[in-house]
Design an enzyme around this catalytic site. Sequence first.
Site, PDB file in Angstrom:
ATOM      1  N   SER A  13       0.836  -1.204   0.000  1.00  0.00           N
ATOM      2  CA  SER A  13       0.000   0.000   0.000  1.00  0.00           C
ATOM      3  C   SER A  13       0.869   1.251   0.000  1.00  0.00           C
ATOM      4  CB  SER A  13      -0.924   0.022   1.227  1.00  0.00           C
ATOM      5  OG  SER A  13      -0.157   0.121   2.421  1.00  0.00           O
ATOM      6  N   LEU A  53       3.148   4.453  -0.209  1.00  0.00           N
ATOM      7  CA  LEU A  53       4.405   4.762  -0.887  1.00  0.00           C
ATOM      8  C   LEU A  53       5.089   3.505  -1.411  1.00  0.00           C
ATOM      9  CD1 LEU A  53       5.864   7.453   1.562  1.00  0.00           C
ATOM     10  CD2 LEU A  53       4.408   7.804  -0.452  1.00  0.00           C
ATOM     11  N   ASP A 105       7.066  -9.965   8.704  1.00  0.00           N
ATOM     12  CA  ASP A 105       7.277  -8.813   9.561  1.00  0.00           C
ATOM     13  C   ASP A 105       8.722  -8.348   9.394  1.00  0.00           C
ATOM     14  OD1 ASP A 105       7.686  -7.065  11.710  1.00  0.00           O
ATOM     15  OD2 ASP A 105       6.481  -8.254  13.088  1.00  0.00           O
ATOM     16  N   CYS A 107       9.993   0.800   2.856  1.00  0.00           N
ATOM     17  CA  CYS A 107       8.842   1.704   3.005  1.00  0.00           C
ATOM     18  C   CYS A 107       7.940   1.316   4.167  1.00  0.00           C
ATOM     19  CB  CYS A 107       8.014   1.726   1.723  1.00  0.00           C
ATOM     20  SG  CYS A 107       8.832   2.490   0.313  1.00  0.00           S
ATOM     21  N   TYR A 142       7.497   8.927  16.682  1.00  0.00           N
ATOM     22  CA  TYR A 142       7.653   8.864  15.234  1.00  0.00           C
ATOM     23  C   TYR A 142       8.898   9.625  14.786  1.00  0.00           C
ATOM     24  CZ  TYR A 142       6.344   9.239  10.291  1.00  0.00           C
ATOM     25  OH  TYR A 142       6.330   9.175   8.926  1.00  0.00           O
ATOM     26  N   LYS A 154      12.251   8.125  12.835  1.00  0.00           N
ATOM     27  CA  LYS A 154      12.688   8.609  11.524  1.00  0.00           C
ATOM     28  C   LYS A 154      14.030   9.332  11.619  1.00  0.00           C
ATOM     29  CE  LYS A 154       9.160   7.051   9.240  1.00  0.00           C
ATOM     30  NZ  LYS A 154       9.311   5.970   8.231  1.00  0.00           N
TER      31      LYS A 154
END
Length: 253
Positions: A15, A17, A57, A84, A159, A163
């Site tokens: 799904s 990107l 996973d 991704c 988050y 990142k």
Amino acid sequence: MKLEATSALVTGGGSGLGAATARLLARHGAMVHVFDRNREAAEAVAAEIGGVAVFGDVTSEADAAAALDVANAAGDGLRILVNCAGIGLAGRILGKAGPLPLADFETVIRINLVGSFNMLRLAAERMAGLAERDDKARGVIVNTASVAAFEGQIGQAAYAASKGGIVAMALPAAREFARFGIRVNTIAPGIFMTPLLANLPTEAQESLAAAIPFPARLGDPAEFADAVRFAVENNYLNGEVIRLDGAIRLQPK
């Protein structure tokens, strides 16, 4: 690294990107392996592009190794990995209900950062054993970060940390893998029209788009995929983090 007749694996390829990236790589002749924990989504994208669906996973060493082995058996071996897979989880460090549950923080770090590292390390192991191509290249890895790595908003601590770790990993990994002819690059997207955002009301989407200087719209996943293509095909691009965000700089909230 050329795409035609080249084996590639895209995590989170079922799904968003990841799916857009899988489609673009396939259109340019790559042998694409769609890796996702959602079996139906992976199968649907793989069937659409003539690729191969693999399930599991990204945080599991066994699942990752099995998927990479399938991709490494195609063509002249696994040459391209695009990470991704990831999740977003909002929550203040200290909210009305108390501190952010440690388990929530750990989950985001494990999937986004540890998962990317797990795939990177195991893919590099396989790429290092392949024959050299032009320019002594053996493979290329593209990771997905976020502009939140640089301007994390309130509620994005977990988050942004995940990142930010991906951003910080790019250069040392590129330096270490240089002797093997493996490049490592990272794309940090801004606000893109992913399935999550597509479910928001039109007014909310328009509000998000209005904050983007130019073009004042949400990013198209196809544009992300095009950036991946550039990162793969340009053999002199290495150790870089590319912001893909319409010049947005996130505000505190």
